[in-house]
Structures are given as C-alpha cells and as structure tokens.
Design a protein around this motif. Structure first.
Motif, PDB file in Angstrom:
ATOM      1  N   LEU A  91       0.829  -1.197   0.000  1.00  0.00           N
ATOM      2  CA  LEU A  91       0.000   0.000   0.000  1.00  0.00           C
ATOM      3  C   LEU A  91       0.868   1.253   0.000  1.00  0.00           C
ATOM      4  O   LEU A  91       1.954   1.264   0.593  1.00  0.00           O
ATOM      5  N   PRO A  92       0.422   2.332  -0.622  1.00  0.00           N
ATOM      6  CA  PRO A  92       1.160   3.596  -0.544  1.00  0.00           C
ATOM      7  C   PRO A  92       1.248   4.099   0.892  1.00  0.00           C
ATOM      8  O   PRO A  92       0.373   3.841   1.724  1.00  0.00           O
ATOM      9  N   GLU A  93       2.299   4.857   1.162  1.00  0.00           N
ATOM     10  CA  GLU A  93       2.552   5.331   2.515  1.00  0.00           C
ATOM     11  C   GLU A  93       1.438   6.240   3.018  1.00  0.00           C
ATOM     12  O   GLU A  93       1.077   6.208   4.195  1.00  0.00           O
ATOM     13  N   LYS A  94       0.871   7.079   2.138  1.00  0.00           N
ATOM     14  CA  LYS A  94      -0.186   7.996   2.563  1.00  0.00           C
ATOM     15  C   LYS A  94      -1.420   7.253   3.059  1.00  0.00           C
ATOM     16  O   LYS A  94      -2.041   7.641   4.050  1.00  0.00           O
ATOM     17  N   ILE A  95      -1.777   6.177   2.373  1.00  0.00           N
ATOM     18  CA  ILE A  95      -2.961   5.411   2.762  1.00  0.00           C
ATOM     19  C   ILE A  95      -2.732   4.716   4.101  1.00  0.00           C
ATOM     20  O   ILE A  95      -3.600   4.712   4.983  1.00  0.00           O
ATOM     21  N   THR A  96      -1.542   4.133   4.256  1.00  0.00           N
ATOM     22  CA  THR A  96      -1.230   3.468   5.523  1.00  0.00           C
ATOM     23  C   THR A  96      -1.261   4.445   6.683  1.00  0.00           C
ATOM     24  O   THR A  96      -1.818   4.161   7.746  1.00  0.00           O
TER      25      THR A  96
ATOM     26  N   LEU B  21     -23.212   3.404   5.786  1.00  0.00           N
ATOM     27  CA  LEU B  21     -22.547   4.687   5.554  1.00  0.00           C
ATOM     28  C   LEU B  21     -23.590   5.788   5.479  1.00  0.00           C
ATOM     29  O   LEU B  21     -24.336   5.901   4.517  1.00  0.00           O
ATOM     30  N   ALA B  22     -23.665   6.609   6.510  1.00  0.00           N
ATOM     31  CA  ALA B  22     -24.648   7.677   6.564  1.00  0.00           C
ATOM     32  C   ALA B  22     -24.141   8.760   7.481  1.00  0.00           C
ATOM     33  O   ALA B  22     -23.315   8.529   8.356  1.00  0.00           O
ATOM     34  N   GLY B  23     -24.639   9.960   7.268  1.00  0.00           N
ATOM     35  CA  GLY B  23     -24.232  11.069   8.108  1.00  0.00           C
ATOM     36  C   GLY B  23     -23.103  11.861   7.487  1.00  0.00           C
ATOM     37  O   GLY B  23     -22.293  11.340   6.714  1.00  0.00           O
ATOM     38  N   ASP B  24     -23.057  13.130   7.844  1.00  0.00           N
ATOM     39  CA  ASP B  24     -22.030  14.001   7.284  1.00  0.00           C
ATOM     40  C   ASP B  24     -20.637  13.555   7.691  1.00  0.00           C
ATOM     41  O   ASP B  24     -19.701  13.617   6.900  1.00  0.00           O
ATOM     42  N   GLU B  25     -20.478  13.112   8.921  1.00  0.00           N
ATOM     43  CA  GLU B  25     -19.159  12.716   9.398  1.00  0.00           C
ATOM     44  C   GLU B  25     -18.629  11.522   8.620  1.00  0.00           C
ATOM     45  O   GLU B  25     -17.474  11.504   8.185  1.00  0.00           O
ATOM     46  N   ALA B  26     -19.479  10.508   8.414  1.00  0.00           N
ATOM     47  CA  ALA B  26     -19.057   9.320   7.680  1.00  0.00           C
ATOM     48  C   ALA B  26     -18.765   9.645   6.220  1.00  0.00           C
ATOM     49  O   ALA B  26     -17.792   9.158   5.642  1.00  0.00           O
ATOM     50  N   LEU B  27     -19.607  10.467   5.608  1.00  0.00           N
ATOM     51  CA  LEU B  27     -19.382  10.824   4.210  1.00  0.00           C
ATOM     52  C   LEU B  27     -18.102  11.610   4.030  1.00  0.00           C
ATOM     53  O   LEU B  27     -17.343  11.380   3.079  1.00  0.00           O
ATOM     54  N   ALA B  28     -17.825  12.534   4.944  1.00  0.00           N
ATOM     55  CA  ALA B  28     -16.594  13.317   4.849  1.00  0.00           C
ATOM     56  C   ALA B  28     -15.374  12.435   5.023  1.00  0.00           C
ATOM     57  O   ALA B  28     -14.365  12.578   4.317  1.00  0.00           O
ATOM     58  N   PHE B  29     -15.446  11.507   5.979  1.00  0.00           N
ATOM     59  CA  PHE B  29     -14.326  10.597   6.195  1.00  0.00           C
ATOM     60  C   PHE B  29     -14.094   9.719   4.970  1.00  0.00           C
ATOM     61  O   PHE B  29     -12.954   9.537   4.521  1.00  0.00           O
ATOM     62  N   TYR B  30     -15.174   9.166   4.412  1.00  0.00           N
ATOM     63  CA  TYR B  30     -15.031   8.279   3.261  1.00  0.00           C
ATOM     64  C   TYR B  30     -14.481   9.033   2.053  1.00  0.00           C
ATOM     65  O   TYR B  30     -13.629   8.512   1.316  1.00  0.00           O
ATOM     66  N   GLU B  31     -14.928  10.266   1.851  1.00  0.00           N
ATOM     67  CA  GLU B  31     -14.436  11.050   0.723  1.00  0.00           C
ATOM     68  C   GLU B  31     -12.950  11.351   0.874  1.00  0.00           C
ATOM     69  O   GLU B  31     -12.183  11.293  -0.096  1.00  0.00           O
ATOM     70  N   GLU B  32     -12.522  11.657   2.089  1.00  0.00           N
ATOM     71  CA  GLU B  32     -11.102  11.921   2.317  1.00  0.00           C
ATOM     72  C   GLU B  32     -10.265  10.665   2.095  1.00  0.00           C
ATOM     73  O   GLU B  32      -9.160  10.722   1.556  1.00  0.00           O
ATOM     74  N   PHE B  33     -10.803   9.525   2.504  1.00  0.00           N
ATOM     75  CA  PHE B  33     -10.099   8.260   2.327  1.00  0.00           C
ATOM     76  C   PHE B  33      -9.957   7.922   0.838  1.00  0.00           C
ATOM     77  O   PHE B  33      -8.874   7.543   0.373  1.00  0.00           O
TER      78      PHE B  33
END
Length: 1154
Positions: free
Chosen positions: A820-825, A844-856
């Motif tokens: 895996l790339p270092e950034k993902i790890t 997957l629901a809620g603003d917090e989960a969506l923001a986290f998933y998008e950043e990931f």
C-alpha cells in the motif's frame, strides 16, 4: 504566613467567579514542582525558604528517588488579590501539577482536562524541547488558556554569563520558538475547519450562549459560531468574509506577547518573577511617560534616548543602542546578581538597595555565609514570584463559567438537530452557565483514579467493610421493567465468577461483552468459549466495551483467540436494551485498608454525599440511554490537598475535587451525571500515550496468581496510560509507554496493589511484517502500476496471481499481494478510532461518515488510475477491521459483497443480493467449464472471505506478528455447481481456510520484510561529551537526523531515531557515559522497514565474490532482521531453522587413565 484552614477553602467553593482552575505543564526539569512549592508556600503549608527543596506534590518514594514528577497531583490554595485595598478579593486557586517526562503524558492529559488554563514553563537556557511541543498541543486541543512562564532566568547570568542585551536576544528567540509552535497549531486547525465547512452543512445543536475563542485570548473576548465537525466539535465559520476576519483575530490572540501580559519572566528557585506591566507602572512616573506607551515599547526593538526622553526604533544612529528591555529591566537585575552573588560587593549592594525604597531586607539575611540566600531574600522582597504568578492567573485565565462556555463545543459530542431533545439542551445550558442551582443537573468528569491508604483519609470517611459482604453496584432501576428485575433476582447464582472476554487477533480489538456479569467474591478466571484459538497473539484491554452482537454469521470474523484480562469497565455495558450488566470488581486483602479516590471536575450542579448518580461510558448516547451506563451512590467527597484530603459535604460547580466509593465502577475515566439526558465526555487518549513496551509477569509463588490478576486490574484502573492483558495461554502482560513508566508500574504492583514478589520477563517489542513495493499486473485491466512512489526499476517483480484451492477441491481463489502507498497506511493508522466508531454505526450515513469516506477515497485518487479503480473495491480493513491492511474485491461477477464502510460490527445484514453466475469444474483441475446457473450467491460467503483475511493479516509468516501496509486483491473466485452450501456450514469453513492460506501464499510470493518500532530520541549534551553520546548511539543502531547548537551556549541538541529493541538500558548508559550531563527523552514515533532480508543467501556472482559461498557465512554482515525473527519465534515457541549440533563427534573422555 499562617496556614490556611480547610474551612476557609471550602467556603470559597460556592463563589464560581472567584475560582481559577489551572495546571502547570512543561518539559522535564523545567521547574514545575519548584514553582508549585513557591505557590504553596503562600498558604503557610511550607516555608518560602524550602520551596523547591520539599517538593510537596512529589510525595511518592519513586518521585523523590528519581527527582521527577510521575503522577499529576492537585491542591487548593487561597489567593488574596490587592490586599489591604478596597478592591481586595479572595480567590480559590485549584492547582494541578503534571509530569514532564514523555512516559507520563497520560497524566498531562488528565491535568489539562480538569483545568481551564495552563502555565506553560520553558527553560530560559534550554528553550523549546520535545515535551514542550507535546504539552502545547495538548493544551491547544483542550482549548485551555495558556500563560507562558520563561523560567530559570537566573541561569542566563550565573551559568551563561550573558550581558543584558545578549540575554534579551536569547529570550526573543525562545519566544519566537514558542510562537512558531502556536502558529502551527492554529494553521492546522484553520485548514481542518475549512475542510469540514464544505462537507458539514448541518449546524451543531448547542446552547446559543456557547462560544469559542482563541486559547490565549482574554476570557471576555468575542467568539465565533460553532458547527458540527467530528465527535469533538470544532468551530467553523459561517461565511468566507467573516471567516477571514475571525481567523486573523484568533491568530493574533494565539501568540504569546509580553506586551499583552501573557508572558512571565521568572526564576522559581530564587523566588522572583515579573511582567512588563509591573515595570511599566514603575517607570511611567519616573520617566513621565504613559503606561500604555511603555507597555508597547519595553519589549521589542526599541531604545530610549535620555537626552530627549523619547523612544526610538533601533535604526540608523540608534542601531547599536541597547533595547529598553535590557536597559530598564534586565540591567538592574543583573547588577543585583553581580553585587550579591557573582562578585560580592557589599558597598555596591548597599547603594543598589538604597534605590529600592519599597524593599526591606533583614541585615541577617545579607550576612549569611551562603551568598545565594542573601540574593534570594533581595529578589523575593523586590519581585515576589507568587503574587505575580497568581495575579496573572486571575487576570488571564477564565473563571469556570467563562472557561466552560468556550470549551463546551470541543469537549462534548456532536448531536444532530433531529436527535436533540429539550432535556439535552437544558443539560448543555447548565454546563455552559456552570450552574450551581439546586435544580441544575449534576454533571462531572472523572479524569483519573488513584489509590490511597485509609490513614490519609479524614476522620470518619473510611468505613470498615464486612469481609464477607459482596461489592455492589446498583442497577439502573428506571430502565429495567419490574418483571425483569424480579426474574433477574430469582436467577442470580450463588457462586460468583469473573468473566473473561474473547476478541480477535492483535491489540486494539474491541471486546464483545458477555451477556450477564454478576457480582463476585473470588478472583476465579473463567474464559468464554472461543472457536479454534490462534496461538501467540495477545489482545489488549480496552477502556470501553461494546454491547454484545446480535448476529451469528459475522461472529466468526469477530471472535478471537486469546482472552483478555477484564478490568472494572470504564464503560459499563448492557446485554439487552432493558437489562444492564454489573461491572466486575475483585476484592483483595489490601482493599480493607486502601480505597480508590476519583479526581473529578464538576461542570454543573451541586454534588452531595449519598447522592445517586449515573456513570456514563465514553460511548454513551443520550438518545439511547439503555447502554453504557450504570448507577451508583457517592460515598465521600474530598478537597484535594496534595497527599492529604479534606472532607467535603457538598461540591459546587466549577471545582476540582475527589470522590470516594467509585473504585469498582470507574476505570481510568468516566462521566458522572444525575440525569441521562447529557452527552458523555470523550476519553483521554493521544498518540503520546500509546504503550509500546510490553513485559510478561508471573508471581514468584504460583499460589498468589489470583492476587496478581486482581492487582493488574487495579493498576489498569488507576493508570491512564498502561494496558494490562492476558494471553490465551494464561500469560499476564503489562504494556507501558517506556522504561521509566514500566518501573513505576512495577513498583505500584509490588508495593501498593499486589504486595507480592513478582517476576517479570525481558521487555517484549511488538514488530510488524510487510512486503517490499511490487509491480502488479491487474487481470481485470491492462494497467500495470507500481504500488509505491518508488520507480519501477527499484521495485521487485511479482510473479503474478496465486491460486489456492479449498480443501474439498470445490473452490478456487486467485489472490495478489501488493504494498500500500505510505499515505494510505498513515491515514488508516491515524484514524483507527474513527474507523471503529463508524463501523459500529453500520451503514454509511451522516455528514461525518461521508466526509471521512471522501477523504479516504481521495488518497487513492492521488496515487493514480490504478489505485482509483481499487478505491471502489475496498472490501475490508484488517486486523480488527481497522488496521493498516486492505482487502480488495476485484471479482467481476461478485456483485453482492459488503463494502467495509457498510459492514456493521456484530451484524449479518447484507446488501440485497442478485442472481450471479458461477463457473463449474468437472475435476480439481484448472480447466474451467462454461458457467452455469446456480441457486446461491457469493454474497452468502462474504463474511467467510473477510474472516480468512482477518486471520491472515493478524499473524504474518515470518514470526507471527501482524501485517502492515499490505493490500490483497481477490481477482477471481470459482465454485463448482455441486458445492454443498450453507453460510454456516462446511463451505463457509472451507472458504475461511482457503482465504487465509491464499493470502499467506500471495504474501510469500513477494519479498517479506520486518518492521521495527522507532523512538524519537532527543538529547541535550555539552560539547565535551558529544563523542561519548555518538558512541552509544552508534552501538544501538540509532540514526541521527538533526544536530543543533543552542545560541550563546555550548549545548548541543541531538535528535535521532532509536530502535525500541535497542533502547532498553539506553538512558542509564547515556547518564553513565556522560556522568549525568545528558538525560535522553524517548517517545514512540513510527514503524520503519528493516531493509535486510531475514533469509539472505549469496546467489549472484557479485554476492558470492563479496560475501562468500552460502556454506561459509563468516563473511556475511550481521543480519539484524534474522536476529529479531529468531528471537520472536523462540519466545512464541515457533520452530527455528538453526543447527543445534555444529559437528557430531564421539565424546572423548579427557581424564587420564590410572
């Protein structure tokens, strides 16, 4: 000064406006405890002459032995502001002294959570060091109002012999270093808030009066509106223009500036301190200048021309002129030091004292043989340290009401509008107002727990317990129907047991709670049934426990091999929505004479003895009050006075106090409330508290094992940073932050908790296993990508996809392993707790989960098209569904699998399945016949695939350590049409075993490497000892990456990466080699790959020429990786590839025949 009585202090607790809660934080040996002694001396508890020698708050024997603080201690003091004037006021000062060593960062976290402000001490010679960064970050994260104290000013003249102008330049650089740290913290938060502002439209529901301001701003400063962000809310601007103005104002207020009054220059050992305001008042009359002008010019690049009596910038003809700070402030102080101590001159000293009209010095003080005592008498009478410090605290640090108003959005969990009731709003309003009304709800936070002998308790507070009585915790009667209460009572067994819990794989796994937990009398350990234990992998004790799972299929992936040592839970659990589980508490012989005291901060209401309260766990949700809560009764209340305690009948809002009678209920931290409609405070935890040193323990007398088990539970309850666990083989483990922390924990076990002789093993270092970057060929695409930022030439060639058949030859899996790339790890490691929290929520629901998933997902996009495609195929993370390894599902016809963000813990719910075609084979060969229809889907085996992956990443092939930074791509799954299928039947187990074997085979197809943990080591050393330090660092494989020399000194600051495996005994060796001149600071930083191949054998012609043939290993370099692998395998009882007998010859008798 006469001793201030406890009755006087108790009378001040009801006046919230006249209360100040502050902590003292700093790097080790920067003068925290000495400063505490000087403040304590104002209450007559100790003599001012003994300040810094008594160290009243360092009352533990090991603290006196090592001469450092190891435990945070609290004490209440009286301060009279402006005595003898019409504006005289009396203030209650609640002081919390914290450790400075990095091993005890957990105690610092507890101290800052309890207080509203912090005195940040910085050594005037050493400047900003590693722990200074840490305490500033902790104070910033808790939104405390900091006050900077530049301590040990006397060393600038006595040790460094700097001139006043040189000292000013040196102090200016120290201030720039501190402000650079504050600026970094402010910019990080600003960027984070701007990112959240674009993804979180919903506004947080908090009382309208709650507001936030910069931590260093005055209590009355304006604040910005708040918006929902993470579980601990952070302020977010409402518009771009308002955001810029607010950020500029906050950035200006986040810095330390002497002209603002939030910087104190002090010498705690000599008992003096001053602020610019004091000298501005002195010189405004003498020079005929306004105080406001002097406040702006006494610090900075300004000089004074006595001829024209004007202030000028040090430019042009005034470039070489001394600054006003050095001329008007430092020069008089330097003259006193020179005439009284450095070069004693009684005539000159008499002239100086004649100019100090308000200073009255006893001639006997000046006539003493020790000139330092005379100097201290002069400076204490001239600029006494205690009034300066305490007046600054009163002025700059807010009262509890103002402090809670600012800190509330950052301390309590976010609640959405749809889930917030009026009762919750009322509770939040009570916290915001710091209400002490009788009808206000009682809301408090317990930051730590400590054990004390009954002799230190006030008279009448300790009640002798019946040795045959069972310890009890009341059930939450309001949530349990009467019928269930009667049934539970009738079915309570007479024999009591201690419940052990099982979990998955490696540390940081959350434990599935038992369905019933009973009060106990004995310390019997009964493990729960666990399916097919996997050897040699312990599980840590979590500080919080989830509710039991409701599903069955996914339990195979959650169930674990080892059992853990259950401590009194910090988060009580329930077995059903209406039935609560009782926390386990083990009674020992020592408990008859010792009790646990919880240190708490009361945020709202009045807490009285005998009041029934609820203990809320960190995961408690007020909208679902049936879980993570128990009820108990407050037995005793105490006023904290260091080692001693004063009895209280009632504690008022805004105070720091002690609570007795919660020893069997609270572990580490908890929230106390008289109502259920209130969010719980988040737990105390940070990366600095991560334990890395592990040892195995056993009693010297095997019959005393029960005492050791009970003692470990109590230690886990009292120490905020240690972790205790039990291996499935029965081995007891203790995890600590470092060697010094380990020494303190062992002393606590032997002298306080267990009181038996304990044998400990050598420290156990946790390693990880990984692979080198590989070039991967994707079967589903013609794209070929390198799995890291390295060039394709430097990466190793992967032979391709690994095929694995199930044991019954009815299923074929094709798997690839990639790095895996270092950034993902790094992202996964940094957000492990958030991943666990989102996984418990399920879909997957809620603003917090969506923001986290998008950043990931954005991290995958940054790595290129290959990784962007894989981002849509994330199946699971591991180990524990939150580790730094990823399983990718790239099977074309596998459409009904569950993505990792929708895989809820303990649930078997799957997405709607679709009809899928599977291939069939006529034999166990690789020839696949045309696909035919089947009446089941691969989605039914989803949990089996994930379970096999979790088992594979938990135990690597090198030495059974967990994997890190490895991705597994499942490219194909082929099942025969005659497969007997049952998602809990034979095929499910076949898939689990095949998946585990396939992942290991794919891993072995790459080049496996060992990863070792590294400490960040910081050493300050004089130049003459530099060579000795480098010799020790070289022998221990340390890698120096920074070497700096302090301005105006010959002190070098060395920073290096030191392997944890080589760090044991490092501090003692450094101190021995340098004769105590160097004291290293070690803090865990990261894992790093050991580039050596553990099984390296010369194969190429060049390698044979350089190292010799494989049969002759004398020319090979030391293989550190192989050494570590063999040591771990030997400790775990795994087979070793080594020769036991080098040369088998017939034994020859050497004795002479007679």
């Amino acid at each position: 000064m006469p001793v201030v009585s406890g009755a006087t202090l108790r009378s001040l607790q009801a006046s919230t406006d006249n209360i100040r809660n502050f902590s003292i934080v700093a790097h080790v040996d920067h003068g925290k405890t000495t400063l505490s002694d000087t403040l304590i001396s104002t209450n007559g508890i100790i003599s001012p002459k003994l300040a810094g020698k008594v160290k009243l708050l360092d009352f533990r024997p090991d603290e006196q032995e090592h001469r450092i603080t190891m435990k945070a201690s609290a004490i209440s003091l009286l301060h009279v502001s402006k005595p003898g004037t019409p504006n005289e006021q009396r203030f209650l000062m609640n002081l919390v002294d914290s450790p400075g060593h990095v091993d005890f960062s957990g105690e610092v976290s507890a101290a800052v959570r309890l207080t509203d402000g912090a005195l940040v001490l910085v050594d005037a010679v050493e400047g900003v060091l590693i722990q200074t960064h840490a305490v500033l970050r902790q104070a910033w994260s808790e939104k405390l109002t900091p006050v900077l104290v530049i301590n040990k000013m006397d060393r600038l003249v006595t040790d460094l012999h700097l001139s006043p102008q040189e000292a000013f330049v040196h102090l200016q650089k120290i201030l720039e270093q501190v402000n650079a740290v504050m600026g970094t913290l402010h910019h990080e938060e600003t960027i984070r808030d701007l990112d959240h502002a674009h993804t979180k439209p919903e506004t947080e529901v908090l009382p309208p009066s709650t507001a936030t301001s910069s931590p260093t701003s005055a209590p009355t400063s304006t604040s910005t509106s708040t918006s929902t962000s993470t579980s601990i809310s952070t302020p977010a601007p409402t518009s771009t223009s308002a955001s810029l103005d607010t950020q500029e104002a906050e950035e200006a207020n986040s810095y330390f500036m002497p002209e603002k009054g939030n910087v104190i220059f002090a010498s705690a050992v000599d008992g003096w301190a001053f602020r610019l305001e004091q000298f501005a008042n002195l010189y405004s009359t003498k020079l005929g200048m306004r105080k406001e002008v002097l406040m702006q010019t006494l610090w900075g690049n300004f000089t004074f021309d006595p001829k024209v009596k004007r202030v000028f910038k040090r430019l042009g003809p005034y470039f070489s002129a001394p600054t006003m700070f050095s001329l008007f402030i430092l020069k008089p102080i330097w003259e006193v030091y020179t005439a009284s101590f450095i070069n004693p001159d009684s005539d000159k000293l008499a002239k100086i004292l004649a100019t100090l009209k308000h200073v009255n010095i006893n001639e006997k003080e000046l006539a003493k043989p020790d000139k330092r005592e005379g100097l201290q008498a002069i400076m204490r009478a001239w600029w006494p340290i205690a009034p300066t410090i305490l007046d600054t605290i009163v002025e700059k640090i807010p009262c509890p009401q103002e402090g809670q108003k600012r800190r509330l959005p950052f301390l309590l969990k976010t609640l959405s509008t749809s889930r917030t009731s009026s009762a919750i709003q009322n509770a939040l309003s009570a916290i915001t107002e710091c209400s002490k009304a009788e009808e206000a709800p009682v809301i408090a936070y317990i930051a730590k727990v400590f054990k004390i002998h009954k002799d230190y308790l006030p008279g009448g507070c300790f009640k002798q317990k019946d040795p045959h009585a069972r310890p009890r915790v009341q059930l939450l009667q309001a949530l349990t129907p009467p019928t269930q209460q009667a049934t539970a009572t009738s079915q309570t067994p007479t024999a009591s047991i201690d419940v052990m819990q099982s979990a998955t794989g490696v540390p940081n796994q959350e434990i599935t709670s038992p369905q019933t937990v009973f009060p106990i009398e004995t310390s019997t350990v009964v493990p729960m049934h666990t399916p097919e234990p996997v050897p040699q992998q312990p599980v840590e004790i979590p500080t919080e426990q989830p509710s039991p799972p409701t599903g069955t299929a996914s339990q195979s992936t959650e169930a674990a091999q080892p059992c853990e040592l259950l401590s009194p839970p910090s988060e009580p659990v329930t077995s059903s929505p209406t039935e609560l589980a009782i926390p386990v508490h083990v009674s020992t012989d020592s408990e008859e004479n010792e009790v646990f005291i919880a240190v708490a901060r009361l945020f709202s209401g009045n807490l009285r003895k005998g009041k029934k309260v609820f203990i809320l766990g960190p995961r408690y949700d007020p909208t679902d009050p049936s879980k993570y809560v128990v009820s108990t009764t407050v037995e005793n209340l105490f006023l904290l006075m260091g080692q001693s305690l004063e009895a209280l009948d009632v504690a008022y809002a805004g105070n720091i106090f002690g609570i007795g009678g919660l020893g069997g209920v609270v572990t580490k931290t908890a929230t106390i409330s008289s109502v259920l409609d209130v969010p719980s405070f988040p737990p105390l935890w940070s990366s600095m508290m991560k334990p890395i040193v592990r040892v195995a323990l056993e009693p010297r007398n095997p019959s005393e094992r029960g005492k050791l088990v009970a003692a470990l539970k109590q230690l886990n309850q009292a120490d905020p940073a240690c972790q205790t666990l039990i291996h499935h083989t029965g081995e007891l483990n203790l995890l600590t932050s470092g060697e010094l922390h380990l020494e303190r924990c062992m002393r606590d076990l032997r002298d306080t908790f267990a009181r038996i002789d304990i044998i400990r093993s050598d420290p156990i270092v946790p390693f990880q296993e990984t692979i080198l970057p590989t070039t991967v060929s994707d079967e589903a695409s013609t794209t070929t990508a390198t799995t890291d930022d390295t060039d394709a030439e430097s990466s190793t060639e992967n032979t391709g996809v690994v095929e694995t058949w199930t044991a019954n030859k009815q299923g074929l899996l094709k798997i690839q392993a990639i790095r895996l790339p270092e950034k993902i790890t790094k992202f996964i490691n940094d957000n492990t707790s958030q991943i666990k929290a989102l996984r418990k929520q399920g879909k997957l629901a809620g603003d917090e989960a969506l923001a986290f998933y998008e950043e990931f997902i954005s991290l995958f996009r940054e790595e290129g098209p290959f990784w962007e495609r894989l981002s849509h195929c994330i199946w699971s993370l591991g180990p524990h569904f939150s580790g730094p390894n990823v399983l990718f599902n790239c099977v074309p016809d596998f459409t009904d699998w569950i993505p990792f963000m929708q895989r809820k813990k303990g649930s078997t719910d799957v997405l709607p399945t679709a009809s899928v075609e599977h291939t069939t084979t006529s034999s166990a060969s690789s020839d696949v016949t045309p696909s035919i229809k089947s009446n089941f889907t691969l989605g039914d085996l989803d949990s089996s695939f994930v379970a096999g992956f979790q088992m594979a990443v938990s135990f690597g092939p090198l030495c059974g350590e967990p994997l890190c930074s490895v991705g597994f791509i499942v490219t194909s799954v082929e099942l025969t049409s005659s497969t007997e299928f049952d998602h809990l039947g034979p095929m499910s187990g076949q898939i689990v075993a095949a998946m585990k074997e396939g992942c290991i085979n794919a891993l072995q197809d790459c080049q496996i490497r060992l990863m070792e943990p590294l400490f960040l080591c910081e050493i300050r050393i004089p130049m003459d000892s530099l060579g000795k330090v480098y010799g020790v660092l070289h022998r221990r494989r340390a890698r120096v990456f920074s070497e700096e020399v302090s301005d105006s000194t010959s002190i070098f600051t060395i920073r290096a990466w030191l392997p944890v495996a080589e760090s044991f005994g490092f501090s003692d060796e450094i101190r021995t080699k340098t004769s105590g001149a160097a004291v290293p600071q070690l803090v865990f930083d990261h894992y790093e790959t050991i580039e050596q191949d553990p099984f390296f054998v010369p194969t190429t012609e060049e390698e044979v020429i350089e190292y010799g043939h494989a049969s002759d290993q004398s020319g090979l370099p030391p293989n550190i990786a192989r050494k570590y692998v063999d040591s771990v395998r030997k400790r775990k009882g795994m087979p070793l590839m080594q020769k036991i007998v080098e040369s088998g010859e017939k034994q020859r008798t050497m004795s002479r025949k007679k």
